[in-house]
Design a protein around this motif. Structure first.
Motif, short mmCIF file in Angstrom:
data_model
loop_
_atom_site.label_atom_id
_atom_site.label_comp_id
_atom_site.label_asym_id
_atom_site.label_seq_id
_atom_site.Cartn_x
_atom_site.Cartn_y
_atom_site.Cartn_z
N LYS A 75 1.04 -1.24 -0.13
CA LYS A 75 0.01 -0.14 -0.47
C LYS A 75 0.65 1.39 -0.04
O LYS A 75 1.65 1.67 0.85
N TRP A 76 0.20 2.33 -0.77
CA TRP A 76 1.19 4.08 -0.69
C TRP A 76 0.26 4.71 0.25
O TRP A 76 -0.55 4.84 0.27
N ARG A 77 1.66 5.39 1.02
CA ARG A 77 0.13 6.51 1.70
C ARG A 77 1.11 7.67 1.21
O ARG A 77 2.15 7.78 1.23
N PHE A 122 -3.48 3.89 -0.19
CA PHE A 122 -4.19 2.64 -1.06
C PHE A 122 -3.40 1.80 -1.32
O PHE A 122 -2.11 1.47 -1.16
N PRO A 123 -4.39 1.18 -1.68
CA PRO A 123 -3.33 -1.04 -2.48
C PRO A 123 -2.41 -0.39 -3.78
O PRO A 123 -3.52 0.13 -4.43
#
Length: 592
Positions: A51-53, A61-62
């Protein structure tokens, strides 16, 4: 028959490569499938829960790539399943294109009549695509057991195993894609690109088991020899470009650009720059097909690679080299009056190759090296057919040879294509049996084959069928292919005898054309090969296995499935081969 005659029979569609319409994608459907499979192999095994923070927030977000991989995508068996599905779909697409409404696609570099033809999709390219996809599909299925995918163990071990599987099957699909380009090429540079895409992948496959000394040595030798042969062929191709100004095989009347075929036919004799270029190209492809005296790296490559990869070398890779020779010798250099010297040289190389291969196989105690030398001998048989085909083409300028049957060239080329296609069944099948034995350890001598009939009668019978087919024993596919090849050469060489009989001069063996002796050499070498092929049968059925090899063979069901498919194909293509011979005949007409 000229290519123009063929185009009148088949519906011809001329399209610009990657134009706005969908014609390109329809013509290149198998190749598009292969590229899609390659992309999937890159992406799917790497999918995870990463995931991206968003900076300064806790919102994530995945992104799917990275992190801990999902259970399905981390399965080491997944790459094999993706590759097998890709090859199955490509094989089906190539098969359905050979129906009654088969088209000939001319894929050009631009729009309109001024565009050059780069690729041609016809009966010739499709039948070899089918053969390549079938061979690589069998190898992919067999490799599930040859490269075991471990579902147990630590997560790190599963990751390593998964990556090893991905690398292997990526190389298989790249090999298939490069071979497809070779089959369709109507430009020598495009042909060279396809040849190198496939060859570079095969070099890595040969050395894939680099942890063994034999694998590392065979891979390095094969890479060095292959690189040298590619450089020699490329230098010859560059000289042809210097001589003609382009590398197109066919002329373009709209632009006035003269293709190599037309320019070559205008020569009164083969001298100067085109002769030097021709020799370099011929030497380069002689390396690819393991013709003597350019065959020395082949036995080491076969014995160092896994038996599955060695089977690819002996079938699909060799056929790819012969496609290049057919393009060069049959389409381009079918000799005009005074330029027939290459026929005699090729005939001598053929006899030396088949004799050397069989004599070396007689003295070999390593089954993989024996099959490697057998593959060299088979290259000699097919080179003899090409030499006879050149003599038939020369007959158009020679009053004596005009008496040869007009369909003799079609017969010879049909036999050559048929032999290359059915060779997949019994040659690859023999290597797959050795691959099954390799699941228990290295196969460096005949000891693993001793008493195989007691340990596994079905596998032993399959291996014996492959040996009989390689020797040309009826009613198997190997007999039918050699029968067609020898009878085609004899049919062509009888032209001089027909002249003598028509003139009332009687007939003698000395009146046969010189290519008759090529057919005789193939027959005698086939008889010689019976000894080492039947020796395998004696070892399997009459020798006693050692103490450590008396237990049943490993199940390896996927590998056994591939062996059974090859055995069934060897029998079927020998007994019921009419439809396949018709496909090969259509492929021959597309070339001549």
């Amino acid at each position: 028959m000229s290519s123009a005659g063929v185009l009148e029979v088949a519906e011809v569609t001329r399209v610009q490569l990657f134009s706005e319409g969908g014609d390109t994608w329809l013509a290149l459907a198998p190749e598009v499938t292969l590229l899609s499979g390659l992309v999937l192999l890159f992406i799917v095994p790497n999918l995870g829960d990463a995931k991206w923070r968003i900076p300064l927030t806790q919102v994530r977000f995945p992104v799917l790539f990275g992190g801990r991989r999902f259970t399905a995508t981390s399965d080491p068996r997944l790459p094999a399943m993706l590759a097998i599905a890709t090859l199955l779909l490509a094989l089906w697409q190539a098969l359905i294109s050979q129906g009654a409404d088969a088209k000939t696609w001319l894929l050009t570099s631009g729009s309109g009549a001024e565009a050059n033809i780069l690729l041609r999709v016809d009966a010739f390219s499709r039948i070899f695509e089918i053969m390549f996809y079938a061979a690589l599909l069998l190898a992919a299925v067999a490799s599930i057991d040859r490269l075991p995918a471990r579902r147990a163990g630590s997560e790190i071990q599963q990751l390593i195993d998964n990556r090893r599987q991905v690398d292997f099957y990526l190389l298989l699909l790249m090999t298939a894609f490069g071979m497809s380009i070779v089959t369709m090429s109507m430009d020598l540079f495009v042909l060279f690109i396809g040849l190198e895409i496939a060859s570079l992948s095969i070099y890595v496959l040969v050395a894939f088991h680099k942890e063994t000394p034999e694998g590392a040595e065979g891979g390095v030798k094969y890479f060095i020899v292959g690189a040298v042969s590619s450089a020699v062929a490329l230098y010859g191709i560059s000289l042809l470009y210097l001589w003609n100004g382009n590398l197109q095989l066919l002329s373009n009347s709209a632009t006035g650009q003269i293709g190599l075929v037309e320019r070559w036919s205008e020569m009164e004799s083969l001298v100067g720059l085109p002769l030097i270029a021709f020799c370099f190209v011929l030497v380069g492809f002689a390396f690819k097909v393991s013709a003597a005296p350019f065959h020395f790296a082949a036995p080491d490559a076969y014995s160092g690679a896994s038996s599955t990869v060695a089977g690819i070398l002996a079938t699909a890779s060799k056929a790819m080299g012969f496609i290049g020779l057919i393009r060069i010798l049959v389409m381009l250099a079918a000799p005009a009056d005074g330029s027939a010297v290459w026929m005699f040289g090729l005939g001598v190389i053929a006899v030396v190759t088949m004799t050397w291969g069989n004599l070396a196989a007689l003295s070999s105690s390593n089954p993989k090296r024996m099959l490697a030398y057998s593959s060299i001998a088979h290259a000699g048989y097919m080179l003899a057919a090409l030499a006879a085909l050149g003599a038939w083409a020369w007959g158009g300028e020679n009053d004596v040879l005009n008496s040869a049957p007009t369909d003799a060239g079609q017969w010879i080329l049909t036999a050559l294509i048929f032999h290359l296609v059915v060779l997949v069944a019994f040659k690859l099948g023999a290597f797959l049996v050795l691959a099954l034995l390799e699941t228990e350890g290295e196969v460096n001598d005949t000891a693993p084959l001793a008493g195989l009939a007691r340990r596994d009668p079905i596998v032993a019978v399959s291996m014996f069928i492959f040996m009989l087919a390689l020797a040309g024993v009826p009613p198997l596919a190997g007999f039918m292919s050699k029968f067609l090849l020898i009878s085609g050469v004899v049919k062509m060489s009888a032209g001089d005898a027909f002249v003598a009989i028509a003139a009332g001069d009687g007939w003698s063996l000395g009146q046969m054309h010189w290519t008759f002796w090529l057919a005789l050499a193939v027959f005698l070498n086939s008889a010689l090969s019976l000894f080492y092929y039947l020796r395998i049968g004696v070892i399997m059925f009459f020798e006693v296995p050692s103490e450590d090899r008396r237990k049943p063979l490993n199940k390896a069901w996927f590998l056994r499935l591939s062996i059974w498919a090859c055995a069934i194909g060897t029998v079927i293509f020998g007994v019921w081969s009419d439809h396949l011979i018709n496909l090969c005949h259509n492929a021959a007409l597309a070339v001549l």
